[in-house]
Scaffold this active site. Structure first.
Site, PDB file in Angstrom:
ATOM      1  CE  LYS A   1     -26.166 -31.254  19.444  1.00 38.77           C
ATOM      2  NZ  LYS A   1     -24.776 -31.694  19.177  1.00 38.77           N
TER       3      LYS A   1
ATOM      4  NE  ARG B   1     -26.662 -36.007  14.405  1.00 41.44           N
ATOM      5  CZ  ARG B   1     -26.726 -35.888  15.728  1.00 41.44           C
ATOM      6  NH1 ARG B   1     -27.812 -35.450  16.318  1.00 41.44           N
ATOM      7  NH2 ARG B   1     -25.683 -36.200  16.455  1.00 41.44           N
TER       8      ARG B   1
ATOM      9  NE  ARG C   1     -21.238 -37.316  25.380  1.00 42.38           N
ATOM     10  CZ  ARG C   1     -21.799 -36.640  24.374  1.00 42.38           C
ATOM     11  NH1 ARG C   1     -22.649 -35.659  24.631  1.00 42.38           N
ATOM     12  NH2 ARG C   1     -21.496 -36.916  23.129  1.00 42.38           N
TER      13      ARG C   1
ATOM     14  NE  ARG D   1     -23.862 -40.853  23.424  1.00 35.60           N
ATOM     15  CZ  ARG D   1     -24.167 -39.703  22.833  1.00 35.60           C
ATOM     16  NH1 ARG D   1     -24.791 -38.761  23.505  1.00 35.60           N
ATOM     17  NH2 ARG D   1     -23.850 -39.505  21.583  1.00 35.60           N
TER      18      ARG D   1
ATOM     19  NE  ARG E   1     -20.991 -39.386  17.912  1.00 40.76           N
ATOM     20  CZ  ARG E   1     -20.697 -39.241  19.212  1.00 40.76           C
ATOM     21  NH1 ARG E   1     -19.751 -39.971  19.758  1.00 40.76           N
ATOM     22  NH2 ARG E   1     -21.347 -38.381  19.942  1.00 40.76           N
TER      23      ARG E   1
HETATM   24  P1  ADP Z   1     -24.142 -36.089  19.701  1.00 33.39           P
HETATM   25  O1  ADP Z   1     -24.786 -34.770  19.508  1.00 33.39           O
HETATM   26  O2  ADP Z   1     -23.165 -36.079  20.828  1.00 33.39           O
HETATM   27  O3  ADP Z   1     -23.606 -36.676  18.421  1.00 33.39           O
HETATM   28  P2  ADP Z   1     -26.738 -37.412  19.892  1.00 33.39           P
HETATM   29  O4  ADP Z   1     -27.198 -38.021  21.149  1.00 33.39           O
HETATM   30  O5  ADP Z   1     -27.434 -36.208  19.391  1.00 33.39           O
HETATM   31  O6  ADP Z   1     -25.204 -37.153  20.181  1.00 33.39           O
HETATM   32  O7  ADP Z   1     -26.772 -38.495  18.710  1.00 33.39           O
HETATM   33  C1  ADP Z   1     -26.179 -39.772  18.829  1.00 33.39           C
HETATM   34  C2  ADP Z   1     -26.401 -40.583  17.544  1.00 33.39           C
HETATM   35  O8  ADP Z   1     -27.818 -40.749  17.299  1.00 33.39           O
HETATM   36  C3  ADP Z   1     -25.889 -39.934  16.249  1.00 33.39           C
HETATM   37  O9  ADP Z   1     -24.530 -40.196  16.021  1.00 33.39           O
HETATM   38  C4  ADP Z   1     -26.814 -40.594  15.199  1.00 33.39           C
HETATM   39  O10 ADP Z   1     -26.415 -41.905  14.906  1.00 33.39           O
HETATM   40  C5  ADP Z   1     -28.135 -40.681  15.910  1.00 33.39           C
HETATM   41  N1  ADP Z   1     -28.982 -39.470  15.666  1.00 33.39           N
HETATM   42  C6  ADP Z   1     -29.356 -38.553  16.596  1.00 33.39           C
HETATM   43  N2  ADP Z   1     -30.116 -37.591  16.045  1.00 33.39           N
HETATM   44  C7  ADP Z   1     -30.211 -37.896  14.713  1.00 33.39           C
HETATM   45  C8  ADP Z   1     -30.843 -37.286  13.601  1.00 33.39           C
HETATM   46  N3  ADP Z   1     -31.528 -36.135  13.722  1.00 33.39           N
HETATM   47  N4  ADP Z   1     -30.744 -37.890  12.384  1.00 33.39           N
HETATM   48  C9  ADP Z   1     -30.067 -39.031  12.233  1.00 33.39           C
HETATM   49  N5  ADP Z   1     -29.435 -39.656  13.246  1.00 33.39           N
HETATM   50  C10 ADP Z   1     -29.500 -39.107  14.477  1.00 33.39           C
END
Ligand code: ADP
Length: 192
Positions: free
Chosen positions: A14, A89, A128, A134, A146
């Site tokens: 994404k 999410r 990554r 991260r 996750r």
């Molecule tokens: P990825 O898509 O690779 O999981 P992100 O950078 O989108 O990585 O998200 C990393 C972390 O940030 C998630 O595992 C969660 O803990 C938190 N997070 C991100 N977006 C949301 C959201 N919309 N609602 C709740 N937690 C979120």
């Protein structure tokens, strides 16, 4: 405005595709993961609260994330459209987003869902982790967590938008440009 959600499991690409779509169309990018990581970097109260959830592979509470998104939408009235990445999410976030957009007489026009098999997701996160720093990418237990959160809570977002006929699935395997071209074709077909 033309507003899209780029949807997919962790590691589905994404972030990579968002950058290319922004350069092509001028969307305002709303990545809740990036917003949260910048709160952590700035050592804000919100960031400190979010970090413990993120490090464990859990979702940050809906109210926190929705509040951040509300701010960005309110402060950007004149953009081509918003590209939501990693948000919504949960079904509750999707409903809140629809309400927020409605107050600005806007809506989600299209959800593009990247489809990538689980083994490939794990391989990409591992890769990554080497450069991103991260903590949530490096640990196999957290990766699994996750992906499970995605299946148990986030997949419902696709069903939610599917009931309005807004979802198109895109094959998320192939070269970055192949995937980008497939995404572009959908956006061009819908935004006319
Ligand atoms: P990825 O898509 O690779 O999981 P992100 O950078 O989108 O990585 O998200 C990393 C972390 O940030 C998630 O595992 C969660 O803990 C938190 N997070 C991100 N977006 C949301 C959201 N919309 N609602 C709740 N937690 C979120």
């Amino acid at each position: 405005m033309f507003n899209i959600i780029l949807f997919g499991p962790p590691g589905s690409g994404k972030g990579t595709q968002s950058e290319k779509l922004i350069a092509q169309y001028g969307f305002k990018h709303i990545s809740t993961g990036d917003l949260l990581r910048s709160e952590i970097a700035g050592k804000t109260e919100l960031g400190l609260k979010a970090k413990s959830y993120m490090d464990q592979g859990q979702l940050v509470p809906d109210a926190v994330v929705i509040g951040m998104v509300d701010n960005v939408i309110a402060n950007n009235p004149d953009v081509y459209g918003f590209l939501f990445d990693g948000f919504p999410r949960t079904k509750a976030q999707a409903e809140a987003l629809d309400e927020l957009l409605l107050t600005h007489e806007e809506k989600i026009n299209l959800m593009l869902a990247l489809d990538v098999p689980e083994e490939e997701l794990i391989a990409r996160m591992m890769n990554r982790a080497k450069t991103s720093g991260r903590t949530d990418d490096a640990d196999p237990e957290i990766q699994k967590k996750r992906i499970n959160v995605y299946k148990n809570e986030t997949l419902a977002v696709a069903s939610y938008y599917n009931q309005f006929g807004k979802v198109t699935t895109i094959n998320g395997q192939g070269s970055i440009d192949e995937i980008f071209n497939a995404l572009r074709a959908e956006i061009d077909g819908h935004s006319g």
